[in-house]
Design an enzyme around this catalytic site. Structure first.
Site, PDB file in Angstrom:
ATOM      1  N   LEU A 148     -41.130  26.968  27.287  1.00 15.18           N
ATOM      2  CA  LEU A 148     -40.785  26.388  28.583  1.00 15.18           C
ATOM      3  C   LEU A 148     -39.303  26.507  28.926  1.00 15.18           C
ATOM      4  O   LEU A 148     -38.844  25.932  29.911  1.00 15.18           O
ATOM      5  CB  LEU A 148     -41.243  24.928  28.641  1.00 15.18           C
ATOM      6  CG  LEU A 148     -42.754  24.737  28.445  1.00 15.18           C
ATOM      7  CD1 LEU A 148     -43.116  23.263  28.476  1.00 15.18           C
ATOM      8  CD2 LEU A 148     -43.558  25.515  29.466  1.00 15.18           C
ATOM      9  N   CYS A 149     -38.551  27.272  28.141  1.00 15.27           N
ATOM     10  CA  CYS A 149     -37.143  27.514  28.453  1.00 15.27           C
ATOM     11  C   CYS A 149     -37.019  28.591  29.521  1.00 15.27           C
ATOM     12  O   CYS A 149     -37.747  29.583  29.503  1.00 15.27           O
ATOM     13  CB  CYS A 149     -36.389  27.972  27.205  1.00 15.27           C
ATOM     14  SG  CYS A 149     -35.948  26.633  26.106  1.00 15.27           S
ATOM     15  N   HIS A 150     -36.078  28.381  30.432  1.00 15.38           N
ATOM     16  CA  HIS A 150     -35.807  29.375  31.468  1.00 15.38           C
ATOM     17  C   HIS A 150     -35.003  30.535  30.883  1.00 15.38           C
ATOM     18  O   HIS A 150     -34.128  30.302  30.047  1.00 15.38           O
ATOM     19  CB  HIS A 150     -34.982  28.756  32.603  1.00 15.38           C
ATOM     20  CG  HIS A 150     -35.713  27.706  33.368  1.00 15.38           C
ATOM     21  ND1 HIS A 150     -35.781  26.401  32.945  1.00 15.38           N
ATOM     22  CD2 HIS A 150     -36.407  27.767  34.532  1.00 15.38           C
ATOM     23  CE1 HIS A 150     -36.487  25.693  33.818  1.00 15.38           C
ATOM     24  NE2 HIS A 150     -36.882  26.501  34.787  1.00 15.38           N
TER      25      HIS A 150
ATOM     26  N   MET B  89     -30.613  24.436  24.308  1.00 14.86           N
ATOM     27  CA  MET B  89     -31.580  25.140  23.461  1.00 14.86           C
ATOM     28  C   MET B  89     -31.030  26.476  22.979  1.00 14.86           C
ATOM     29  O   MET B  89     -31.311  26.904  21.855  1.00 14.86           O
ATOM     30  CB  MET B  89     -32.913  25.333  24.186  1.00 14.86           C
ATOM     31  CG  MET B  89     -33.633  24.026  24.502  1.00 14.86           C
ATOM     32  SD  MET B  89     -33.772  22.895  23.094  1.00 14.86           S
ATOM     33  CE  MET B  89     -34.685  23.882  21.929  1.00 14.86           C
ATOM     34  N   GLU B  90     -30.225  27.130  23.806  1.00 15.67           N
ATOM     35  CA  GLU B  90     -29.618  28.393  23.403  1.00 15.67           C
ATOM     36  C   GLU B  90     -28.629  28.182  22.261  1.00 15.67           C
ATOM     37  O   GLU B  90     -28.609  28.953  21.296  1.00 15.67           O
ATOM     38  CB  GLU B  90     -28.946  29.060  24.607  1.00 15.67           C
ATOM     39  CG  GLU B  90     -29.914  29.660  25.603  1.00 15.67           C
ATOM     40  CD  GLU B  90     -30.721  28.640  26.419  1.00 15.67           C
ATOM     41  OE1 GLU B  90     -31.740  29.041  27.006  1.00 15.67           O
ATOM     42  OE2 GLU B  90     -30.351  27.442  26.477  1.00 15.67           O
TER      43      GLU B  90
ATOM     44  N   ASP C 212     -32.162  34.524   4.706  1.00 11.50           N
ATOM     45  CA  ASP C 212     -32.825  35.812   4.490  1.00 11.50           C
ATOM     46  C   ASP C 212     -31.968  36.752   3.644  1.00 11.50           C
ATOM     47  O   ASP C 212     -32.468  37.389   2.717  1.00 11.50           O
ATOM     48  CB  ASP C 212     -33.143  36.467   5.835  1.00 11.50           C
ATOM     49  CG  ASP C 212     -33.803  37.821   5.662  1.00 11.50           C
ATOM     50  OD1 ASP C 212     -34.831  37.901   4.943  1.00 11.50           O
ATOM     51  OD2 ASP C 212     -33.297  38.808   6.230  1.00 11.50           O
TER      52      ASP C 212
END
Length: 156
Positions: free
Chosen positions: A73-75, A110-111, A125
Site C-alpha cells: 500500500l506504499c505509493h 517506509m522508504e 547475507d
C-alpha cells in the site's frame, strides 16, 4: 483511524490527490550485532566478498527506491535524496542510518525504514558464512519532518 482501511475494513491505498506537495524527510536506523572478529574483518576490509559497507549502502539506496514494490500500500515516490551511513559501534555492532527526502504528497518513513532494513539484511547475507549468529535489531524510525502529522523525533 487507520488510513489504509476503507469503511468496510478492507485494505486501501490512501488517496493523496488533494494533499499539498511539501518537503518531507525521514531518518531510520537498524543495528546488526555480530561476533567481534566479524566486525573487525569488515572494518579492516578483509572480507572475501569485498567491501561490506559499500555493498550494504548501495543495497539500502536501491531498496528505498523499490519500497512501493515491496510494501503493497506504499505509493511509488520520486525520492530526491537517499543517504545510507554505516559505522562500527563498539566491538560487535554495525549501526545503519538511512535518510530519505522528497517534495511530495506523502511521507518517506517506509522508504527510510526499508533502506535501513535491507542494508542490515545485506550485511547478514555477506557475512553469514563466517557468523550465522548475527542479530538484526532496533529497526526504528528516528525522525520524521513534514506532512500533516508534523515533526516526530524518537525520545532518547
Amino acid at each position: 483511524m487507520l488510513t489504509h482501511l476503507d469503511s468496510q475494513g478492507r485494505a486501501n491505498m490512501v488517496d493523496v490527490t488533494e494533499k499539498a506537495v511539501t518537503e518531507r524527510e525521514a531518518t531510520a536506523e537498524a543495528r546488526v550485532r555480530m561476533l567481534p572478529q566479524t566486525l573487525q574483518m569488515i572494518v579492516d576490509g578483509e572480507h572475501p566478498k569485498g567491501d561490506v559497507f559499500a555493498v550494504a549502502r548501495i543495497a539500502g539506496i536501491q531498496a528505498a527506491k523499490k519500497t512501493s514494490d515491496l510494501i503493497p500500500l506504499c505509493h511509488p515516490l520520486m525520492l530526491t535524496s537517499v543517504k545510507v551511513e554505516l559505522s562500527a559501534e563498539g566491538q560487535d555492532t554495525v549501526r545503519i542510518v538511512a535518510r530519505c527526502k522528497l517534495a511530495g504528497q506523502t511521507g518517506v518513513e517506509m522508504e527510510a525504514l526499508t533502506a535501513a532494513s535491507v542494508a542490515a539484511l545485506t550485511i547478514y547475507d555477506m557475512c553469514k558464512a563466517v557468523d550465522k549468529g548475527m542479530v538484526i535489531e532496533q529497526v526504528r524510525l528516528l525522525e520524521k519532518l513534514g506532512g500533516k502529522s508534523g515533526h516526530y523525533k524518537v525520545q532518547a
